[in-house]
Enzyme design. Structure first.
Site, PDB file in Angstrom:
ATOM      1  N   GLU A 134       0.400  -1.042  -0.451  1.00  0.00           N
ATOM      2  CA  GLU A 134      -0.093  -0.086  -0.011  1.00  0.00           C
ATOM      3  C   GLU A 134       0.171   0.852   0.210  1.00  0.00           C
ATOM      4  O   GLU A 134       1.741   1.114   0.975  1.00  0.00           O
ATOM      5  CB  GLU A 134      -0.875  -0.296   0.982  1.00  0.00           C
ATOM      6  CG  GLU A 134      -1.585   1.220   0.907  1.00  0.00           C
ATOM      7  CD  GLU A 134      -2.803   1.217   2.081  1.00  0.00           C
ATOM      8  OE1 GLU A 134      -3.833  -0.453   2.638  1.00  0.00           O
ATOM      9  OE2 GLU A 134      -3.827   1.866   2.471  1.00  0.00           O
ATOM     10  N   LYS A 182      -4.659   0.049  13.686  1.00  0.00           N
ATOM     11  CA  LYS A 182      -4.705   1.101  13.109  1.00  0.00           C
ATOM     12  C   LYS A 182      -6.785   0.558  13.706  1.00  0.00           C
ATOM     13  O   LYS A 182      -7.054  -0.354  12.852  1.00  0.00           O
ATOM     14  CB  LYS A 182      -4.587   0.936  11.712  1.00  0.00           C
ATOM     15  CG  LYS A 182      -5.409   1.784  11.583  1.00  0.00           C
ATOM     16  CD  LYS A 182      -5.316   2.091   9.348  1.00  0.00           C
ATOM     17  CE  LYS A 182      -6.413   2.747   9.060  1.00  0.00           C
ATOM     18  NZ  LYS A 182      -5.807   3.152   7.601  1.00  0.00           N
ATOM     19  N   GLU A 202     -10.840   4.741   8.709  1.00  0.00           N
ATOM     20  CA  GLU A 202     -10.689   4.881   7.487  1.00  0.00           C
ATOM     21  C   GLU A 202     -11.335   3.872   7.215  1.00  0.00           C
ATOM     22  O   GLU A 202     -10.949   2.082   6.803  1.00  0.00           O
ATOM     23  CB  GLU A 202      -9.457   4.551   7.201  1.00  0.00           C
ATOM     24  CG  GLU A 202      -9.100   5.969   6.936  1.00  0.00           C
ATOM     25  CD  GLU A 202      -7.461   6.262   6.322  1.00  0.00           C
ATOM     26  OE1 GLU A 202      -7.104   5.562   6.545  1.00  0.00           O
ATOM     27  OE2 GLU A 202      -7.627   7.675   5.517  1.00  0.00           O
ATOM     28  N   ARG A 212      -2.437   3.196  16.963  1.00  0.00           N
ATOM     29  CA  ARG A 212      -2.323   4.440  15.748  1.00  0.00           C
ATOM     30  C   ARG A 212      -3.408   6.066  15.711  1.00  0.00           C
ATOM     31  O   ARG A 212      -4.806   4.801  16.892  1.00  0.00           O
ATOM     32  CB  ARG A 212      -2.651   4.212  14.575  1.00  0.00           C
ATOM     33  CG  ARG A 212      -0.841   3.207  14.210  1.00  0.00           C
ATOM     34  CD  ARG A 212      -1.321   2.875  12.381  1.00  0.00           C
ATOM     35  NE  ARG A 212      -0.761   4.244  11.688  1.00  0.00           N
ATOM     36  CZ  ARG A 212      -1.243   4.290  10.519  1.00  0.00           C
ATOM     37  NH1 ARG A 212      -2.445   4.037  10.388  1.00  0.00           N
ATOM     38  NH2 ARG A 212      -0.549   6.094  10.156  1.00  0.00           N
ATOM     39  N   ARG A 229     -11.977  17.956   9.911  1.00  0.00           N
ATOM     40  CA  ARG A 229     -10.912  16.721  10.197  1.00  0.00           C
ATOM     41  C   ARG A 229      -9.849  16.778  11.534  1.00  0.00           C
ATOM     42  O   ARG A 229      -9.720  15.733  11.737  1.00  0.00           O
ATOM     43  CB  ARG A 229     -10.915  16.381   8.808  1.00  0.00           C
ATOM     44  CG  ARG A 229      -9.447  15.061   8.773  1.00  0.00           C
ATOM     45  CD  ARG A 229      -9.277  14.146   7.299  1.00  0.00           C
ATOM     46  NE  ARG A 229      -8.196  13.375   7.985  1.00  0.00           N
ATOM     47  CZ  ARG A 229      -8.174  12.578   6.543  1.00  0.00           C
ATOM     48  NH1 ARG A 229      -8.701  12.711   5.284  1.00  0.00           N
ATOM     49  NH2 ARG A 229      -6.376  11.719   6.425  1.00  0.00           N
ATOM     50  N   LYS A 281       0.709  11.156  13.974  1.00  0.00           N
ATOM     51  CA  LYS A 281       1.167  11.397  12.424  1.00  0.00           C
ATOM     52  C   LYS A 281       1.681  13.020  12.609  1.00  0.00           C
ATOM     53  O   LYS A 281       1.104  13.409  13.867  1.00  0.00           O
ATOM     54  CB  LYS A 281      -0.376  11.183  10.946  1.00  0.00           C
ATOM     55  CG  LYS A 281      -0.308  10.145  10.702  1.00  0.00           C
ATOM     56  CD  LYS A 281      -0.742  10.259   9.345  1.00  0.00           C
ATOM     57  CE  LYS A 281      -1.290   8.637   8.607  1.00  0.00           C
ATOM     58  NZ  LYS A 281      -2.040   8.606   8.243  1.00  0.00           N
ATOM     59  N   ASP A 319      -2.688  14.360   6.994  1.00  0.00           N
ATOM     60  CA  ASP A 319      -2.512  13.229   5.830  1.00  0.00           C
ATOM     61  C   ASP A 319      -0.926  13.326   5.000  1.00  0.00           C
ATOM     62  O   ASP A 319      -1.354  13.126   4.400  1.00  0.00           O
ATOM     63  CB  ASP A 319      -3.147  12.700   5.915  1.00  0.00           C
ATOM     64  CG  ASP A 319      -2.764  11.104   5.619  1.00  0.00           C
ATOM     65  OD1 ASP A 319      -1.979  10.672   5.954  1.00  0.00           O
ATOM     66  OD2 ASP A 319      -3.292  10.570   5.069  1.00  0.00           O
ATOM     67  N   GLU A 335       4.789   9.588  13.641  1.00  0.00           N
ATOM     68  CA  GLU A 335       5.173   8.559  12.563  1.00  0.00           C
ATOM     69  C   GLU A 335       5.052   9.918  11.786  1.00  0.00           C
ATOM     70  O   GLU A 335       4.385  10.860  11.497  1.00  0.00           O
ATOM     71  CB  GLU A 335       3.294   7.446  12.725  1.00  0.00           C
ATOM     72  CG  GLU A 335       3.359   7.454  11.504  1.00  0.00           C
ATOM     73  CD  GLU A 335       1.966   6.906  11.795  1.00  0.00           C
ATOM     74  OE1 GLU A 335       2.141   5.605  12.089  1.00  0.00           O
ATOM     75  OE2 GLU A 335       1.765   6.656  10.382  1.00  0.00           O
ATOM     76  N   GLU A 337       3.859   9.729  -0.407  1.00  0.00           N
ATOM     77  CA  GLU A 337       2.589   8.598  -1.441  1.00  0.00           C
ATOM     78  C   GLU A 337       2.055  11.007  -1.170  1.00  0.00           C
ATOM     79  O   GLU A 337       1.481  10.384  -2.583  1.00  0.00           O
ATOM     80  CB  GLU A 337       1.126   8.857  -0.087  1.00  0.00           C
ATOM     81  CG  GLU A 337       0.446   8.659  -0.040  1.00  0.00           C
ATOM     82  CD  GLU A 337      -1.057   8.179   0.610  1.00  0.00           C
ATOM     83  OE1 GLU A 337      -0.326   8.191   2.083  1.00  0.00           O
ATOM     84  OE2 GLU A 337      -2.203   8.017   0.447  1.00  0.00           O
ATOM     85  N   GLU A 349       6.757  21.838  -4.157  1.00  0.00           N
ATOM     86  CA  GLU A 349       5.764  22.645  -3.066  1.00  0.00           C
ATOM     87  C   GLU A 349       5.505  23.988  -3.643  1.00  0.00           C
ATOM     88  O   GLU A 349       4.422  23.833  -4.307  1.00  0.00           O
ATOM     89  CB  GLU A 349       6.084  23.387  -2.098  1.00  0.00           C
ATOM     90  CG  GLU A 349       5.075  24.055  -0.667  1.00  0.00           C
ATOM     91  CD  GLU A 349       5.742  24.076   0.188  1.00  0.00           C
ATOM     92  OE1 GLU A 349       6.775  24.610   0.558  1.00  0.00           O
ATOM     93  OE2 GLU A 349       5.316  23.863   1.508  1.00  0.00           O
ATOM     94  N   TRP A 399     -14.095  12.760   2.212  1.00  0.00           N
ATOM     95  CA  TRP A 399     -12.487  12.429   3.641  1.00  0.00           C
ATOM     96  C   TRP A 399     -12.338  13.631   4.748  1.00  0.00           C
ATOM     97  O   TRP A 399     -11.535  13.448   5.243  1.00  0.00           O
ATOM     98  CB  TRP A 399     -12.013  12.602   2.755  1.00  0.00           C
ATOM     99  CG  TRP A 399     -12.306  10.603   2.025  1.00  0.00           C
ATOM    100  CD1 TRP A 399     -12.295  10.983   0.609  1.00  0.00           C
ATOM    101  CD2 TRP A 399     -11.840  10.207   2.367  1.00  0.00           C
ATOM    102  NE1 TRP A 399     -12.855   9.280   0.274  1.00  0.00           N
ATOM    103  CE2 TRP A 399     -12.005   9.140   0.620  1.00  0.00           C
ATOM    104  CE3 TRP A 399     -11.743   9.168   3.688  1.00  0.00           C
ATOM    105  CZ2 TRP A 399     -12.148   7.589   1.606  1.00  0.00           C
ATOM    106  CZ3 TRP A 399     -11.199   7.627   3.524  1.00  0.00           C
ATOM    107  CH2 TRP A 399     -11.866   6.933   2.469  1.00  0.00           C
TER     108      TRP A 399
HETATM  109  C1  GCU Z   1      -3.843   7.507   4.677  1.00  0.00           C
HETATM  110  C2  GCU Z   1      -3.231   6.637   3.462  1.00  0.00           C
HETATM  111  C3  GCU Z   1      -4.136   5.220   3.393  1.00  0.00           C
HETATM  112  C4  GCU Z   1      -2.987   4.383   4.926  1.00  0.00           C
HETATM  113  C5  GCU Z   1      -3.729   5.622   5.784  1.00  0.00           C
HETATM  114  C6  GCU Z   1      -3.339   5.604   6.941  1.00  0.00           C
HETATM  115  O1  GCU Z   1      -4.932   7.981   3.982  1.00  0.00           O
HETATM  116  O2  GCU Z   1      -3.785   7.475   1.912  1.00  0.00           O
HETATM  117  O3  GCU Z   1      -3.032   4.490   2.497  1.00  0.00           O
HETATM  118  O4  GCU Z   1      -4.196   3.167   4.903  1.00  0.00           O
HETATM  119  O5  GCU Z   1      -3.014   6.791   5.487  1.00  0.00           O
HETATM  120  O6  GCU Z   1      -2.455   5.760   7.637  1.00  0.00           O
HETATM  121  O7  GCU Z   1      -3.788   4.708   8.177  1.00  0.00           O
END
Ligand code: GCU
Length: 638
Positions: free
Chosen positions: A128, A250, A254, A287, A304, A328, A333, A355, A361, A471, A501
């Site tokens: 991922e 996690k 999500e 997390r 958010r 994070k 994100d 984190e 990404e 940037e 989101w």
């Molecule tokens: C972001 C990311 C996902 C990941 C998520 C996470 O949203 O796009 O792929 O799973 O972060 O940190 O859990």
């Protein structure tokens, strides 16, 4: 070509005979560090005979991972507080020898005892957010790896001080949930490869494992059977891997199940797993990426970035002492520009880890060049209070620095050869957050390509400027997100604008941005008063992050005197020109590097140029059409 011979496979442990080095002999404590030292010396001297002695020892006065290196070419001593410290000392000496150092008076100890990589690898072999091939650990539903390659990987990680790795994705699907029940002997063999390098494994687990794997009716953390299931399953795991660092979870995030979906708190969820890990010294890495991912975009009250703090801060003190909240670095994100998370350093009675994301990404996906070290330096420099910065990890009770890995099966590990610099920087800056981006980048270039100034200076400058360049052609002034949905590469200004989101820029014909001050969503109030006041006022809010906290009209004047709209146009034109500059730089240093280093990077720079042009055109046209304001410099915008 044998992949191990392709430039990049050895990364910063590049074999390079340095003529000015003497021949060495070794004495002292024999073992793994000794053997690593011997191999490393052979790599740098070509096995030249000689009698400069390197003595290896353990010193009780140092902490386990600390080391000292003293002496000169008359004789060198490396002392480690423990085996790991000695090994780090060996790698420390080798790196210094590679960079031409001849006198040593070094004492090093890590700023934090947990320097962790999280692999987001799935059991089917996919990764991922992975941009460098397939998984290093899994294939077609099985644990499958090249032991030699994994051994070399472990060495690379240990040489930059990484001491824990999670091998599977935080998004745990059924097959990977089974790692802790069905595949333990195989996981144990991976642990065996990493162990001598001082690296412990972490496994991501599914919060609903008791139901999913144990056949229980619920996974409610307050249910006694659930607690017992976790205890038994965890005990079984530790039979196979007695030094497992812990589990990563996690939950309520999500669409992942979690305690809140069962009417329990995050702390209750984390503690049931922590209690099972406790007798074995394991940690529950929990997390904090918990937010409402089903937001109505018309809802302007929910914000958010406020979510993690709102969920976790009230629970400060409720978590067991072997729970570590993994937060994070920013409240959104992993965007190109974010403030630090207000949760970092905000809990006095809860263990915390920060984190980061090495995998690119939102930062170019290892097609575009992007020096994460520059961003991390800013993150560490970010104030927590008027007197403390995030880099004071101990003072802020941050006990771990974690990053999502950028490595995979590509011969050079990271896809983009220069993305190796990001992995290198992560290890070094997690060990010592006072290091600057310039320091770690210079080290990386020296170790990987050598110090010929004709190559060294231009390459260092190019890498260090790359975050600013990306940037420029990306979303302006910290607003973030203007990416294609799902895969997150390339521009789509409204891609996430009308989605669930919680990621909105709210651009209309007059203004853009979200007011997150006390007059708006109130995110600023989650920070220490000193930081709050800085962000609250447009005069003190750092300009590069202005649109994260303030809604501005397009004719707003920035400190430069430019209007916001003109700034957007200018930076997007400049970004493309800067990428053209990268290509020129790369051409100008071509003759000083091997062709198999030059060619793949040149190809990626060409792809980056196309990406930058697309960003320029899409973003500029979007704002031109929205505002009707022409570019002052008369450039054509469609
Ligand atoms: C972001 C990311 C996902 C990941 C998520 C996470 O949203 O796009 O792929 O799973 O972060 O940190 O859990």
């Amino acid at each position: 070509m044998d992949k191990n011979n392709q430039f990049g496979y050895h990364a910063w442990l590049q074999p390079r005979v340095i003529e000015s080095l003497p021949g060495f002999t070794l004495s002292g404590l024999e073992g793994f560090a000794y053997d690593e030292c011997k191999k490393g010396i052979a790599r740098l001297t070509g096995g030249k005979p000689g009698n400069t002695n390197i003595e290896l020892s353990i010193s009780d006065t140092l902490t386990h991972e600390a080391y000292t290196i003293t002496g000169s070419f008359d004789g060198i001593s490396i002392a480690g507080g423990g085996e790991s410290g000695l090994l780090y000392g060996v790698y420390g000496l080798l790196a210094r020898l590679s960079q031409g150092q001849t006198q040593f008076d070094v004492t090093e100890k890590p700023a934090t005892s947990r320097r962790i990589l999280n692999h987001w690898d799935n059991i089917d072999g996919s990764v991922e957010r992975g941009y460098s091939g397939k998984s290093l650990f899994f294939k077609d539903g099985q644990i499958a790896y090249d032991p030699e390659r994994l051994h070399d990987y472990a060495r690379l990680l240990a040489s930059i001080g990484i001491n824990q790795i999670c091998i599977n994705n935080v998004n745990v699907y059924f097959q990977s949930a089974q790692l802790i029940t069905q595949k333990l002997p195989d996981v144990a063999r991976i642990a065996d490869i990493f162990r001598p390098f001082g690296i412990k494994l972490i496994i991501s687990v599914h919060f609903e494992s008791p139901a999913l794997l144990g056949g229980l009716e619920t996974s409610d953390p307050l249910d006694e059977d659930v607690a017992n299931w976790w205890k038994q399953a965890t005990a079984e795991v530790y039979k196979h891997i007695p030094d497992l660092a812990g589990f990563l979870i996690k939950a309520d995030s999500e669409f992942r199940a979690g305690p809140m979906s069962l009417g329990r708190t995050q702390a209750e969820g984390a503690n049931v797993i922590a209690k099972a890990l406790k007798p074995f010294g394991g940690m529950a890495y929990w997390r904090c990426f918990v937010y409402n991912c089903m937001q109505d975009w018309r809802d302007t009250v929910t914000d958010r970035p406020k979510a993690a703090y709102n969920y976790f801060k009230p629970l400060d003190g409720d978590f067991d002492d072997n729970v570590m909240l993994q937060i994070k670095h920013g409240p959104s994100d992993f965007q190109v520009r974010e403030p630090n998370s207000p949760l970092l350093g905000a809990m006095d009675n809860t263990r915390q880890g920060m984190e980061l994301q090495v995998t690119q990404e939102y930062t170019g996906q290892q097609k575009d060049l992007y020096a994460l070290a520059v961003q991390w330096e800013e993150i560490f420099e970010h104030p927590v209070t008027s007197t403390s910065k995030t880099r004071d990890l101990v003072g802020n009770k941050i006990e771990a620095v974690v990053a999502v890995a950028n490595t995979g099966s590509d011969a050079n590990w990271t896809g983009h050869l220069l993305a190796q610099a990001n992995l290198y920087a992560f290890g070094k800056m997690a060990w010592d957050p006072t290091l600057t981006a310039a320091q770690v980048t210079k080290e990386w270039v020296a170790l990987t390509f050598g110090t010929n100034p004709q190559l060294f200076d231009p390459m260092v400058d190019m890498i260090l400027s790359s975050r600013a360049v990306y940037e420029k052609y990306n979303a302006p002034l910290g607003i973030g997100w203007m990416v294609n949905i799902n895969h997150h590469y390339g521009p789509s200004v409204d891609g996430y604008e009308y989605m669930k989101w919680g990621t909105y820029h709210r651009a209309d014909t007059k203004a853009i941005g979200v007011d997150r001050t006390s007059a708006g969503t109130g995110l600023t109030a989650q920070y220490h008063p000193y930081v709050r006041d800085m962000y609250e006022d447009k005069k003190t809010c750092p300009e590069e992050i202005m649109l994260y906290f303030h809604r501005l009209p397009y004719n707003y004047r920035l400190k430069s005197g430019q209007t916001l709209i003109q700034y957007i146009y200018d930076t997007h034109f400049e970004g493309v020109d800067d990428v053209k500059g990268f290509i020129q730089t790369w051409e100008s240093i071509k003759e000083h590097m091997p062709i198999d280093a030059y060619t793949p990077v040149r190809q990626r720079l060409d792809a980056q140029l196309k990406n930058a042009e697309e960003w320029r055109d899409v973003v500029n046209s979007y704002f031109y059409r929205k505002t009707g304001i022409a570019d002052e410099k008369g450039r054509k915008i469609y």
